[in-house]
Design an enzyme around this catalytic site. Structure first.
Site, PDB file in Angstrom:
ATOM      1  N   HIS A 115     120.344  23.206  98.605  1.00 23.72           N
ATOM      2  CA  HIS A 115     121.150  22.081  99.293  1.00 23.72           C
ATOM      3  C   HIS A 115     120.592  21.276 100.256  1.00 23.72           C
ATOM      4  CE1 HIS A 115     125.238  24.052  97.575  1.00 23.72           C
ATOM      5  NE2 HIS A 115     124.652  23.404  96.494  1.00 23.72           N
ATOM      6  N   LYS A 118     137.153  27.117  89.850  1.00 25.50           N
ATOM      7  CA  LYS A 118     136.650  26.297  91.208  1.00 25.50           C
ATOM      8  C   LYS A 118     137.027  25.039  90.683  1.00 25.50           C
ATOM      9  CE  LYS A 118     133.372  28.502  94.196  1.00 25.50           C
ATOM     10  NZ  LYS A 118     132.169  28.144  94.807  1.00 25.50           N
ATOM     11  N   ASN A 175     125.883  32.031  95.300  1.00 25.27           N
ATOM     12  CA  ASN A 175     125.189  30.875  95.770  1.00 25.27           C
ATOM     13  C   ASN A 175     123.674  31.099  96.125  1.00 25.27           C
ATOM     14  OD1 ASN A 175     127.560  29.619  96.056  1.00 25.27           O
ATOM     15  ND2 ASN A 175     128.330  30.352  98.071  1.00 25.27           N
ATOM     16  N   ARG A 229     152.556  18.820  90.414  1.00 21.97           N
ATOM     17  CA  ARG A 229     152.614  20.176  90.919  1.00 21.97           C
ATOM     18  C   ARG A 229     151.962  21.177  89.879  1.00 21.97           C
ATOM     19  NH1 ARG A 229     157.468  18.436  92.940  1.00 21.97           N
ATOM     20  NH2 ARG A 229     157.177  17.821  95.389  1.00 21.97           N
ATOM     21  N   HIS A 254     119.521  18.846  91.187  1.00 19.52           N
ATOM     22  CA  HIS A 254     120.310  20.263  91.823  1.00 19.52           C
ATOM     23  C   HIS A 254     119.530  21.382  91.155  1.00 19.52           C
ATOM     24  CE1 HIS A 254     123.306  22.668  93.138  1.00 19.52           C
ATOM     25  NE2 HIS A 254     123.570  23.319  92.140  1.00 19.52           N
ATOM     26  N   ARG A 289     131.969  36.957  95.504  1.00 18.30           N
ATOM     27  CA  ARG A 289     131.375  35.727  94.919  1.00 18.30           C
ATOM     28  C   ARG A 289     130.256  34.822  95.464  1.00 18.30           C
ATOM     29  NH1 ARG A 289     135.947  31.814  91.555  1.00 18.30           N
ATOM     30  NH2 ARG A 289     134.303  30.370  90.981  1.00 18.30           N
ATOM     31  N   GLU A 316     120.385  28.076  86.763  1.00 16.24           N
ATOM     32  CA  GLU A 316     121.567  28.820  87.012  1.00 16.24           C
ATOM     33  C   GLU A 316     121.508  30.250  86.398  1.00 16.24           C
ATOM     34  OE1 GLU A 316     123.626  28.463  89.395  1.00 16.24           O
ATOM     35  OE2 GLU A 316     123.190  26.184  89.742  1.00 16.24           O
ATOM     36  N   HIS A 337     120.906  28.476  96.717  1.00 12.88           N
ATOM     37  CA  HIS A 337     121.743  27.467  96.848  1.00 12.88           C
ATOM     38  C   HIS A 337     121.694  26.943  98.459  1.00 12.88           C
ATOM     39  CE1 HIS A 337     123.159  28.071  93.081  1.00 12.88           C
ATOM     40  NE2 HIS A 337     123.775  27.077  93.050  1.00 12.88           N
ATOM     41  N   GLU A 371     136.590  33.834  96.238  1.00 10.62           N
ATOM     42  CA  GLU A 371     135.133  33.568  97.111  1.00 10.62           C
ATOM     43  C   GLU A 371     135.222  34.036  98.552  1.00 10.62           C
ATOM     44  OE1 GLU A 371     132.714  30.520  96.160  1.00 10.62           O
ATOM     45  OE2 GLU A 371     131.590  30.503  98.073  1.00 10.62           O
ATOM     46  N   LYS A 384     129.088  36.129  85.279  1.00  9.38           N
ATOM     47  CA  LYS A 384     129.830  35.341  86.020  1.00  9.38           C
ATOM     48  C   LYS A 384     131.410  35.782  86.182  1.00  9.38           C
ATOM     49  CE  LYS A 384     131.390  31.138  88.241  1.00  9.38           C
ATOM     50  NZ  LYS A 384     131.331  29.600  88.576  1.00  9.38           N
TER      51      LYS A 384
END
Ligand SMILES: NC(=O)c1ccc[n+]([C@@H]2O[C@H](COP(=O)([O-])OP(=O)(O)OC[C@H]3O[C@@H](n4cnc5c(N)ncnc54)[C@H](O)[C@@H]3O)[C@@H](O)[C@H]2O)c1
Length: 364
Positions: A255, A146, A248, A124, A267, A244, A188, A251, A240, A230
């Site tokens: 993607h 994330k 992307n 947990r 990527h 946020r 990035e 992206h 997000e 960031k």
């Protein structure tokens, strides 16, 4: 070593430091003991990183009389799986890890995502620290909490938001990073300039050649800029729900291209192409200045990144993938577009004809 604090939602307990320096692995042991006291530290890493840096970090921890062990797993995206996760958890149990233990994610984004996911769920939740060793991880994935693992059905389908107790960045790790991995991180880093800061974009334009030569001071400055931007966005929108999403940028089409190439396009290269596509759509639909779009393309090319879609990738293939995304998002694809440099916004209504035309243009 420079540091900055990620301030989350006034909950002091979940705020943490990002520390950046060159050749600071020795100091990282002290920082770990200070930021995350624990009875047992377990370094989680992949086999490549373990071979170069694993024993070094473990040695430093043990020299400081900190009880420490290490678990390694195969390198690469395929290892970001349920199988790896269960195998690591089984090893944790064998090593006697419990709620007084803490994890150290030593590696790229794959190690960071898997370790963060395990830390958020093992017994947990137990604390963890990010020690990112790729440029992607140093400018992006280690910050913001994330975590995720992949399923056969798709990437990042199981995940949590779970913040680390600290992010400790040693720029010297990049000395051994292969060029293609470096380029992914540069895509990035350039993204932050485009979406958030004209000054950062100018800095990258002025220094891209020396950065490619891995000038350590410039790398440190670039990584510091990226972390600052960031963290600023994460502080406003940790989960997000809105802002946020500007991270992307590039992206969505990126993607689609990455998947359509069967992951033969990296990527970073795919995000680079995606950023060019987004800038071109912005130019056509929202008067984003042509001169700025050209600057973006030029900087990406100088960084060794691609701005063109290979002929082998079909426009129909990209469109099919974008339509599948659209279904998932409630019949609208949310593109991050630009009004000006440093001024992104979310647009949910780019007509299919515009997308098709942009993709076709970029194949010439
Ligand atoms: N959580 C987030 O916010 C977030 C953000 C961006 C990306 N990601 C995830 O990050 C992953 C990609 O991360 P990545 O690009 O770091 O890839 P990666 O973790 O697979 O690392 C790339 C390769 O570099 C090797 N490597 C790592 N450090 C090295 C070093 N210092 N010297 C030599 N080799 C080294 C690794 O062993 C691996 O083979 C993806 O799974 C992506 O989904 C997560």
């Amino acid at each position: 070593m420079k540091s900055m604090k990620v301030n989350l939602d006034k909950r002091v307990a979940s705020s943490y430091d990002i520390c950046i320096g060159y050749d600071v692995l020795d100091r990282i042991g002290l920082l770990i003991a200070k930021h995350m006291p624990a009875l047992h530290y377990i370094v989680i890493t992949d086999v490549n990183v373990s071979a170069i840096y694993g024993m070094k970090l473990l040695g430093r921890l043990r020299e400081m009389a900190l009880p420490a062990d290490m678990i390694e797993f195969p390198a690469g995206e395929d290892a970001k799986s349920i199988g790896t996760t269960v195998a690591i958890v089984e090893r944790l149990i064998k090593l006697g890890a419990d709620r007084k233990s803490a994890l150290l994610a030593l590696g790229g984004g794959v190690v960071g995502d898997v370790t963060g996911f395990i830390a958020s769920t093992f017994m947990r939740s137990i604390p963890y620290i990010q020690i990112p060793t790729t440029l992607v991880a140093q400018v992006d994935s280690s910050i913001g909490g994330k975590t995720a693992i992949d399923l056969p059905e798709g990437k990042n389908l199981l995940g949590t938001f779970y913040q680390p107790k600290g992010v400790f960045i040693d720029v010297k790790f990049l000395d051994t990073l292969p060029e293609e991995e470096m380029n992914s991180g540069l895509a990035e880093a350039i993204k932050y300039g485009v979406i958030d800061s004209v000054e950062v974009f100018d800095f990258l334009e002025r220094n891209i050649e020396a950065i490619k030569e891995r000038d350590r001071d410039l790398l440190e400055e670039m990584i510091g800029n990226a972390c600052r931007i960031k963290k600023g966005i994460v502080e406003i929108d940790e989960k997000e729900m809105g802002m946020r999403r500007v991270l992307n940028f590039g992206h969505t089409i990126g993607h689609a291209i990455e998947a359509e190439s069967n992951f033969t396009i990296s990527h970073g290269a795919a995000v680079s192409i995606g950023m060019v596509a987004a800038a071109r759509i912005s130019e056509g639909m929202h008067d984003f200045p042509r001169r700025d779009r050209e600057r973006i393309e030029h900087l990406l090319e100088s960084a060794g990144l691609s701005c063109r879609i290979p002929q082998t990738i079909t426009t129909d293939g990209i469109m099919t993938r974008l339509r599948a995304d659209k279904k998932k998002e409630g019949d609208r694809i949310h593109f991050v577009l630009l009004k000006k440099m440093g001024m992104p916004f979310i647009n949910g209504g780019v007509p299919e004809a515009v997308l098709r035309e942009t993709v076709e243009e970029m194949k010439k």
